[in-house]
Design an enzyme around this catalytic site. Sequence first.
Site, PDB file in Angstrom:
ATOM      1  N   HIS A  65      -3.815   9.376 -28.208  1.00  0.00           N
ATOM      2  CA  HIS A  65      -4.162   8.068 -27.629  1.00  0.00           C
ATOM      3  C   HIS A  65      -4.963   7.239 -28.622  1.00  0.00           C
ATOM      4  O   HIS A  65      -4.806   6.019 -28.703  1.00  0.00           O
ATOM      5  CB  HIS A  65      -4.966   8.238 -26.342  1.00  0.00           C
ATOM      6  CG  HIS A  65      -4.135   8.693 -25.174  1.00  0.00           C
ATOM      7  ND1 HIS A  65      -4.695   9.124 -23.996  1.00  0.00           N
ATOM      8  CD2 HIS A  65      -2.799   8.790 -25.010  1.00  0.00           C
ATOM      9  CE1 HIS A  65      -3.732   9.473 -23.149  1.00  0.00           C
ATOM     10  NE2 HIS A  65      -2.576   9.276 -23.753  1.00  0.00           N
ATOM     11  N   GLU A 101      -5.859  16.508 -11.238  1.00  0.00           N
ATOM     12  CA  GLU A 101      -6.530  16.753 -12.515  1.00  0.00           C
ATOM     13  C   GLU A 101      -8.036  16.889 -12.387  1.00  0.00           C
ATOM     14  O   GLU A 101      -8.794  16.188 -13.053  1.00  0.00           O
ATOM     15  CB  GLU A 101      -6.171  15.635 -13.524  1.00  0.00           C
ATOM     16  CG  GLU A 101      -6.516  16.051 -14.943  1.00  0.00           C
ATOM     17  CD  GLU A 101      -5.911  15.117 -15.987  1.00  0.00           C
ATOM     18  OE1 GLU A 101      -4.764  14.689 -15.819  1.00  0.00           O
ATOM     19  OE2 GLU A 101      -6.601  14.860 -16.974  1.00  0.00           O
ATOM     20  N   HIS A 135      -3.264  14.870 -26.729  1.00  0.00           N
ATOM     21  CA  HIS A 135      -3.170  13.492 -26.246  1.00  0.00           C
ATOM     22  C   HIS A 135      -4.411  12.657 -26.521  1.00  0.00           C
ATOM     23  O   HIS A 135      -4.321  11.457 -26.692  1.00  0.00           O
ATOM     24  CB  HIS A 135      -2.866  13.477 -24.746  1.00  0.00           C
ATOM     25  CG  HIS A 135      -1.423  13.746 -24.434  1.00  0.00           C
ATOM     26  ND1 HIS A 135      -0.778  14.882 -24.840  1.00  0.00           N
ATOM     27  CD2 HIS A 135      -0.491  12.997 -23.768  1.00  0.00           C
ATOM     28  CE1 HIS A 135       0.491  14.843 -24.411  1.00  0.00           C
ATOM     29  NE2 HIS A 135       0.682  13.713 -23.770  1.00  0.00           N
ATOM     30  N   HIS A 169       4.785   7.376 -28.513  1.00  0.00           N
ATOM     31  CA  HIS A 169       3.842   8.286 -27.859  1.00  0.00           C
ATOM     32  C   HIS A 169       4.017   9.730 -28.364  1.00  0.00           C
ATOM     33  O   HIS A 169       3.053  10.398 -28.729  1.00  0.00           O
ATOM     34  CB  HIS A 169       4.053   8.211 -26.352  1.00  0.00           C
ATOM     35  CG  HIS A 169       3.198   9.165 -25.567  1.00  0.00           C
ATOM     36  ND1 HIS A 169       1.833   9.059 -25.510  1.00  0.00           N
ATOM     37  CD2 HIS A 169       3.518  10.264 -24.829  1.00  0.00           C
ATOM     38  CE1 HIS A 169       1.341  10.040 -24.762  1.00  0.00           C
ATOM     39  NE2 HIS A 169       2.343  10.781 -24.338  1.00  0.00           N
ATOM     40  N   LYS A 185       5.522  22.385 -16.447  1.00  0.00           N
ATOM     41  CA  LYS A 185       4.620  21.323 -16.020  1.00  0.00           C
ATOM     42  C   LYS A 185       4.382  21.387 -14.512  1.00  0.00           C
ATOM     43  O   LYS A 185       3.249  21.231 -14.047  1.00  0.00           O
ATOM     44  CB  LYS A 185       5.174  19.945 -16.406  1.00  0.00           C
ATOM     45  CG  LYS A 185       4.256  18.834 -15.937  1.00  0.00           C
ATOM     46  CD  LYS A 185       4.442  17.519 -16.636  1.00  0.00           C
ATOM     47  CE  LYS A 185       3.376  16.532 -16.137  1.00  0.00           C
ATOM     48  NZ  LYS A 185       3.517  15.205 -16.732  1.00  0.00           N
ATOM     49  N   GLU A 200       6.787  16.678 -26.828  1.00  0.00           N
ATOM     50  CA  GLU A 200       6.227  17.144 -25.544  1.00  0.00           C
ATOM     51  C   GLU A 200       6.828  18.491 -25.141  1.00  0.00           C
ATOM     52  O   GLU A 200       6.159  19.315 -24.509  1.00  0.00           O
ATOM     53  CB  GLU A 200       6.469  16.109 -24.431  1.00  0.00           C
ATOM     54  CG  GLU A 200       5.715  14.799 -24.604  1.00  0.00           C
ATOM     55  CD  GLU A 200       4.243  14.832 -24.141  1.00  0.00           C
ATOM     56  OE1 GLU A 200       3.808  15.851 -23.580  1.00  0.00           O
ATOM     57  OE2 GLU A 200       3.555  13.821 -24.366  1.00  0.00           O
ATOM     58  N   LYS A 203       1.690  10.943 -12.225  1.00  0.00           N
ATOM     59  CA  LYS A 203       0.788   9.990 -12.868  1.00  0.00           C
ATOM     60  C   LYS A 203       1.537   8.689 -13.104  1.00  0.00           C
ATOM     61  O   LYS A 203       2.597   8.675 -13.725  1.00  0.00           O
ATOM     62  CB  LYS A 203       0.304  10.545 -14.211  1.00  0.00           C
ATOM     63  CG  LYS A 203      -0.789  11.563 -14.072  1.00  0.00           C
ATOM     64  CD  LYS A 203      -1.451  11.800 -15.421  1.00  0.00           C
ATOM     65  CE  LYS A 203      -2.581  12.796 -15.316  1.00  0.00           C
ATOM     66  NZ  LYS A 203      -3.191  13.062 -16.640  1.00  0.00           N
ATOM     67  N   ARG A 210      -5.171  21.025 -14.828  1.00  0.00           N
ATOM     68  CA  ARG A 210      -4.109  20.090 -15.192  1.00  0.00           C
ATOM     69  C   ARG A 210      -4.375  19.398 -16.523  1.00  0.00           C
ATOM     70  O   ARG A 210      -3.448  18.990 -17.228  1.00  0.00           O
ATOM     71  CB  ARG A 210      -3.935  19.021 -14.095  1.00  0.00           C
ATOM     72  CG  ARG A 210      -2.883  17.988 -14.464  1.00  0.00           C
ATOM     73  CD  ARG A 210      -2.448  17.123 -13.310  1.00  0.00           C
ATOM     74  NE  ARG A 210      -1.490  16.129 -13.800  1.00  0.00           N
ATOM     75  CZ  ARG A 210      -0.706  15.399 -13.052  1.00  0.00           C
ATOM     76  NH1 ARG A 210      -0.754  15.533 -11.755  1.00  0.00           N
ATOM     77  NH2 ARG A 210       0.138  14.552 -13.577  1.00  0.00           N
ATOM     78  N   ASN A 240      -2.843  17.533 -21.428  1.00  0.00           N
ATOM     79  CA  ASN A 240      -3.224  16.499 -22.390  1.00  0.00           C
ATOM     80  C   ASN A 240      -3.456  17.065 -23.782  1.00  0.00           C
ATOM     81  O   ASN A 240      -4.024  16.386 -24.637  1.00  0.00           O
ATOM     82  CB  ASN A 240      -4.489  15.786 -21.897  1.00  0.00           C
ATOM     83  CG  ASN A 240      -4.211  15.031 -20.616  1.00  0.00           C
ATOM     84  OD1 ASN A 240      -3.277  14.255 -20.541  1.00  0.00           O
ATOM     85  ND2 ASN A 240      -5.016  15.293 -19.599  1.00  0.00           N
ATOM     86  N   ARG A 244       0.807  -1.233   0.000  1.00  0.00           N
ATOM     87  CA  ARG A 244       0.000   0.000   0.000  1.00  0.00           C
ATOM     88  C   ARG A 244       0.833   1.272   0.000  1.00  0.00           C
ATOM     89  O   ARG A 244       0.361   2.329   0.436  1.00  0.00           O
ATOM     90  CB  ARG A 244      -0.993   0.020   1.158  1.00  0.00           C
ATOM     91  CG  ARG A 244      -1.977  -1.139   1.102  1.00  0.00           C
ATOM     92  CD  ARG A 244      -3.196  -0.913   1.971  1.00  0.00           C
ATOM     93  NE  ARG A 244      -4.012  -2.129   1.990  1.00  0.00           N
ATOM     94  CZ  ARG A 244      -3.869  -3.099   2.886  1.00  0.00           C
ATOM     95  NH1 ARG A 244      -2.965  -2.993   3.842  1.00  0.00           N
ATOM     96  NH2 ARG A 244      -4.626  -4.159   2.821  1.00  0.00           N
TER      97      ARG A 244
END
Lengths: 361, 361
Positions: free
Chosen positions: A250, A235, A246, A263, A225, A183, A141, A239, A243, A119
Amino acid sequence: MHSLNVDLGERSYPILIGSGLLGNAEFLRTHIRGRQVLVVTNETIAPLYLEGLLESLAGFDKVDSVALPDGEAFKTLDTLNRIFDTLLEKRHDRSTTIVALGGGVIGDMSGFAAACYQRGVDFVQIPTTLLSQVDSSVGGKTGVNHPLGKNMIGAFYQPQLVLIDIDTLTTLPDRELSAGIAEVIKYGMICDAEFFAWLEVNMDRLLARDPEALAYAIQRSCADKAAVVAEDERESGRRAILNFGHTFGHAIEAVQGYGNWLHGEAVAAGMVMAAKLSQLRGWIEAEDVARLSVLLSKASLPQQSPANMGVDDYLTAMSVDKKVQDGKLRLVLLRALGDARVVADSPREQLIEALRACGAE
Amino acid sequence: MHSLNVDLGERSYPILIGSGLLGNAEFLRTHIRGRQVLVVTNETIAPLYLEGLLESLAGFDKVDSVALPDGEAFKTLDTLNRIFDTLLEKRHDRSTTIVALGGGVIGDMSGFAAACYQRGVDFVQIPTTLLSQVDSSVGGKTGVNHPLGKNMIGAFYQPQLVLIDIDTLTTLPDRELSAGIAEVIKYGMICDAEFFAWLEVNMDRLLARDPEALAYAIQRSCADKAAVVAEDERESGRRAILNFGHTFGHAIEAVQGYGNWLHGEAVAAGMVMAAKLSQLRGWIEAEDVARLSVLLSKASLPQQSPANMGVDDYLTAMSVDKKVQDGKLRLVLLRALGDARVVADSPREQLIEALRACGAE
């Protein structure tokens, strides 16, 4: 050496950027709290940098490593489980620190493993690709892909330290350097028009891997960033501008199969689509879209949809994107170059027109 | 209806305890924020209670369900992935709520799925066993097992609501009722001597499933646990007292194979071992250990090690327990009946003596 702080209250952490950092045992000793370390890397990076890193970690009680297969195709629950296997076989306890040595895939999986093992254990990022240095190493992330969607399983989890050793970029293939630059360009587009202009002037230096130019671009990208993430860690709002490009990207990655388009390449084409849509909304000029195209072209990045994808492929893939909320597709568009907004009301016809303008049939 | 609040700042949530709650659409409508719901249950519970719950959820836009195989043996990453499969196949987005309908295994896996799906979605617990009602529904521990250790992969993740419908206990097998009572007794042992005395008087009513006695015991157990968790959500200190008997119990479960001994049964034997060790330390009396034994015996719970386990089996299994920190085994012992402490310095000889006293060879 550049250094900056990602400001997230009690989850704040430093990013150190410079040459020769991998061989500097001091930084690691300072930021690793326990006496146990597991280095997670991949089969490409291990022969290049693992030994040097293990030497810097020699003072710890228990130092193990695991080299995963390289590539986005292996960013799965099954590969993640190999990290847990190693931690348990080697009897790492809750005081261990997971050190990610590699690109975004390694960083995302290691961070998620750190979030979940017992955890939650400590986590240090040593990103070795430009893409991971400017993107995935900031903001927490983490996660893995599912056959039905990218990054669908994961956690927000912050590292104790990010160590960016510019020297690791000397072994990065040209194609991956370009993918990282996609990016970098993104930060200029969404929140830093001055940096965009700097990139227009200095793109050749970046492509020639001038260390000073690289260090500057990395530091500025991370700072851009970090400022966005500090405002909105989980987010819920702003935030999402990170993306930009993206959601389209994606869709490209999902349809092409992960790993066939890098990517950054998918994001490059996706940024043109998002910019085109912003222009159709009347928010930016054709000239702004052209400046983006020129910059991407200099960096040998794609600006068009893959030939085998039609409009319907995008619409289907985008409907499961994480940016969908209660059935509404949220897209990041530009009010101006350097000023991105999250928009939930893109007219379907304009969306289709933007996709067609980028070569989707 | 009893109701209590688990006080965790912005992660606070209510627990509602009473009869007929499953059929009450109002509570669910009030606490579920989005328009999408996935009910996660198992093949034993589905035929009993799924239909009634789905009727209460009829007002939502998208209601899906998945029934997983029943049992601790299926608390794995593979089974977890079936939840993600369903969420993605049915196109649930970030606004979905996962509702766990079942015992601790379903609650732990559903909560972990909620923690990870798209990096976090909402979560409601409807525990249907006494064990999960008094234990796993309070405190936000979620996760799955690994072949090399129980609950080794997971997250701290709080639900929006816990709904405890006492009526579901009418279909609970006797053996599972007893297993739940083990955890109820635990609260008396670690922090609530008055409740322990109440249990000595009222154990027969609990075993006869007297609704009033059950509701009281559940409410008091949840309140005891909530008070401990509120002090120390992420188990950096005092929360560990909730693991009284568990380190021994996990060893039993690991060696016997998950599911052969019920968790509560393993904890029952583990509590006797921990109590015995506390007595050897000179902190509690033989009479206190005897009171525990009598109560466990009334509830048909084991007080001895399984016959096939030796001292070495315990020592090996316990060395990978999450309670190990930097190589030191931390155990929960009793300074007095109703007053547990985390102790890191148990002499190995006393540990062995306690294990032998409980039948380990």
